[in-house]
Design an enzyme around this catalytic site. Structure first.
Site, PDB file in Angstrom:
ATOM      1  N   ASN A  74      26.313 -20.087  35.399  1.00 48.50           N
ATOM      2  CA  ASN A  74      24.987 -19.383  35.903  1.00 48.50           C
ATOM      3  C   ASN A  74      24.738 -18.022  35.056  1.00 48.50           C
ATOM      4  O   ASN A  74      23.454 -17.901  35.160  1.00 48.50           O
ATOM      5  CB  ASN A  74      25.825 -18.360  37.334  1.00 48.50           C
ATOM      6  N   ASN A 174      21.249 -24.404  33.905  1.00 54.48           N
ATOM      7  CA  ASN A 174      22.366 -24.767  34.690  1.00 54.48           C
ATOM      8  C   ASN A 174      22.172 -24.569  36.285  1.00 54.48           C
ATOM      9  O   ASN A 174      21.402 -23.722  36.415  1.00 54.48           O
ATOM     10  CB  ASN A 174      23.321 -23.618  34.256  1.00 54.48           C
ATOM     11  N   GLU A 175      22.617 -25.565  37.008  1.00 50.51           N
ATOM     12  CA  GLU A 175      22.372 -25.572  38.463  1.00 50.51           C
ATOM     13  C   GLU A 175      21.128 -25.039  38.883  1.00 50.51           C
ATOM     14  O   GLU A 175      21.049 -24.033  39.677  1.00 50.51           O
ATOM     15  CB  GLU A 175      23.792 -24.746  38.927  1.00 50.51           C
ATOM     16  N   TYR A 246      33.547 -28.537  42.952  1.00 51.78           N
ATOM     17  CA  TYR A 246      34.825 -27.784  42.947  1.00 51.78           C
ATOM     18  C   TYR A 246      35.406 -27.998  44.257  1.00 51.78           C
ATOM     19  O   TYR A 246      34.581 -28.231  45.311  1.00 51.78           O
ATOM     20  CB  TYR A 246      34.628 -26.363  42.747  1.00 51.78           C
ATOM     21  N   GLU A 294      30.827 -29.602  34.901  1.00 53.40           N
ATOM     22  CA  GLU A 294      31.913 -28.547  35.765  1.00 53.40           C
ATOM     23  C   GLU A 294      32.504 -29.338  36.833  1.00 53.40           C
ATOM     24  O   GLU A 294      31.878 -29.901  37.696  1.00 53.40           O
ATOM     25  CB  GLU A 294      30.970 -27.659  36.444  1.00 53.40           C
TER      26      GLU A 294
HETATM   27  O1  AHR Z   1      32.379 -22.109  36.787  1.00 58.33           O
HETATM   28  C1  AHR Z   1      31.969 -21.195  37.645  1.00 58.33           C
HETATM   29  C2  AHR Z   1      30.306 -21.175  37.870  1.00 58.33           C
HETATM   30  O2  AHR Z   1      30.375 -22.390  39.016  1.00 58.33           O
HETATM   31  C3  AHR Z   1      29.347 -21.444  36.761  1.00 58.33           C
HETATM   32  O3  AHR Z   1      28.944 -20.515  36.461  1.00 58.33           O
HETATM   33  C4  AHR Z   1      28.386 -22.291  37.782  1.00 58.33           C
HETATM   34  O4  AHR Z   1      27.588 -23.146  37.072  1.00 58.33           O
HETATM   35  C5  AHR Z   1      29.081 -23.027  38.986  1.00 58.33           C
HETATM   36  O5  AHR Z   1      28.727 -22.526  40.195  1.00 58.33           O
END
Ligand code: AHR
Length: 504
Positions: A74, A174-175, A246, A294
């Protein structure tokens, strides 16, 4: 012991693909204590002449991390790369908007490249497509990869880096699908900026490879349309599409938690199909592969993070203390990557030090290995070669969110050059060990080297700087004779069974 047994046939000819070692990559973001107090801490007794902690570098080397993504995450979406180059005394302090901290910019691109070299890793660099765009990206690439004779390459040389860094792998933002992202974009907006930035970057250096953003997780309302639109627009310019995911065990339902790599498997299959659909639509010969850049467990630190006030320098953000069950899920996620070795070519455990990480440090103190360090290390060291397709029969269970979950997850890697085979297995059964019989007749003259096991009676056991209660042991009862390998897989265990050809 369970009445149920598992069976497997492994054959050296049943190959999925050669494992791209970059699936054992990781990630360092300017976030929390990953950089400051993690890899970089001038004044620490272990700091080298550049301020890098040598104890941390040694742990990273143990993991054999082939590539590290940098500088975010982020954070990259509001980052000015120019702030982090040149004399340190002239570098500005900035408000870092993603994590609401103060960024001192003491570390930047050149220092990170130096650190990565010391850790025997390559760099995967991300560019800012949030607040910035084509111009900043092409200038950064000229700065890092062009030899000399232009404004940015000569600027790098004036900063003491005569030779170009030749960074090969670049992430286009990123994202960008996430509303939390500074400069968040719709799929169409992102597809266009990725296409045009990718085009300009490949004009600067045609040898680079580009990763476009896909979805931030499978729960995003725009998944998988975001991938489809981005690929449709930027197909010719990009080489990989990224996936992030995650998991956590918030409801304390371990059987369900350990099944979550089935969601990851589904994610990979969906994105692969989306890539191939757009390939067909474009009548293209080019295949887009997957960069799972990630992935990890992330939830333990959520409540603590809410209490951290804004604008601190390197506060202890996202410091998950991993327990034993987390190590099992991480092992299963690594197995999932190996099962998709034909399409997942890069993956980054997020992250590497202090921030949702296998390595922890104390400021001005010790460093140590979290529970998840071990499955990551084992696969990285022994999981290089050809990923084999095990023909597996396993007993199964149902959990809250998943049906037909195999108790046994497995992948195997055949290293032809070293004449070694390694079988990675997670037994997800929480009460019973499961006997397994593995037919390895195609590996003539191979012998059992060792059966490494990670197990613990307490699923919530954690490691600390002074107590490594979760660390590997050996199962000495496993036997290999007449092409049949017989082992007892302990309840809730991570297993690494290593075979090697007899020297005549
Ligand atoms: O890895 C932590 C965060 O998770 C990263 O900054 C982001 O890309 C994701 O949401």
């Amino acid at each position: 012991m369970s009445n149920e047994k598992a069976k497997m046939i492994l054959d050296k000819n049943y190959q999925i693909a050669k494992v791209d070692e970059r699936i054992y990559g990781s990630f360092i973001e300017h976030l929390g204590r990953a950089v400051y107090g993690g890899i970089y801490e001038p004044g620490h007794p272990e700091a080298d002449e550049q301020g890098f902690r040598k104890d941390v570098i040694e742990l990273v080397k143990e993991l054999q991390v082939p590539i590290v993504r940098y500088p975010g995450g982020n954070m990259v979406s509001a980052y000015n790369w120019e702030d982090g180059v040149g004399p340190k005394k002239d570098r500005p302090r900035r408000l870092e908007l993603a994590w609401r901290t103060t960024e001192t910019n003491e570390m930047g691109t050149n220092e990170f490249v130096d650190w990565a070299k010391k850790a025997n890793s390559d760099v995967m660099m991300a560019v800012n497509l949030g607040t910035r765009g084509i111009d900043a990206a092409r200038n950064l690439l000229e700065y890092t990869n062009h030899a000399s004779g232009t404004y940015y390459s000569d600027l790098r040389r004036s900063h003491g880096y005569e030779q170009p860094h030749n960074i090969k792998t670049w992430c286009l933002g990123n994202e960008m699908d996430g509303p939390w992202q500074v400069g968040h974009k719709t799929a169409y907006e992102y597809g266009r900026i990725a296409q045009e930035t990718g085009k300009a970057m490949k004009l600067v250096d045609p040898s680079i490879e580009l990763v476009a953003c896909g979805s931030s997780n499978t729960g995003m309302p725009t998944f998988p349309e975001y991938e489809a639109t981005t690929l449709d627009i930027a197909y010719n310019e990009i080489d990989y599409i990224s996936l992030h995911q995650y998991y956590g065990n918030r409801s304390n339902d371990t059987a369900n938690y350990l099944a979550k790599n089935m969601d990851m498997d589904h994610f990979i299959k969906t994105v692969t199909s989306t890539c191939d659909y757009i390939k067909a639509k474009h009548r293209s010969k080019k295949t887009i592969n997957l960069s799972f850049d990630e992935w990890n467990v992330w939830y333990h630190s959520n409540e603590a993070d809410k209490k951290i006030g804004p604008w601190a320098i390197a506060p202890p953000q996202l410091e998950d203390h991993y327990n034993f069950e987390d190590a099992l899920l991480v092992g299963s996620m690594l197995i999932t990557f190996l099962q998709h070795a034909d399409r997942v070519k890069m993956a980054c455990l997020a992250q590497l030090v202090n921030v949702i990480a296998p390595i922890m440090t104390e400021n001005n103190g010790r460093s140590w290995k979290q529970t998840i360090f071990y499955p990551y290390m084992h696969t990285s060291i022994y999981g290089r070669g050809f990923s084999l397709k095990p023909i597996l029969t396993s007993p199964k269970y149902d959990s809250k969110d998943f049906t037909d979950v195999p108790y046994i997850d497995s992948a195997a890697v055949y290293n032809e050059e070293k004449e070694e085979v390694t079988i990675f297995i997670v037994n997800k059964h929480l009460e019973s060990s499961i006997p397994i019989d593995i037919d390895v007749r195609s590996f003539e003259d191979y012998q059992l080297v060792e059966h490494i096991v990670l197990e613990n009676d307490d699923m919530k056991a954690v490691n600390t700087a002074s107590n490594q209660s979760v660390s590997p042991n050996f199962n000495k009862e496993s036997k290999l004779s007449d092409g049949s390998l017989v082992a007892l897989l302990g309840k809730a265990s991570w297993n690494v069974i290593r075979l090697k050809k007899n020297k005549k």
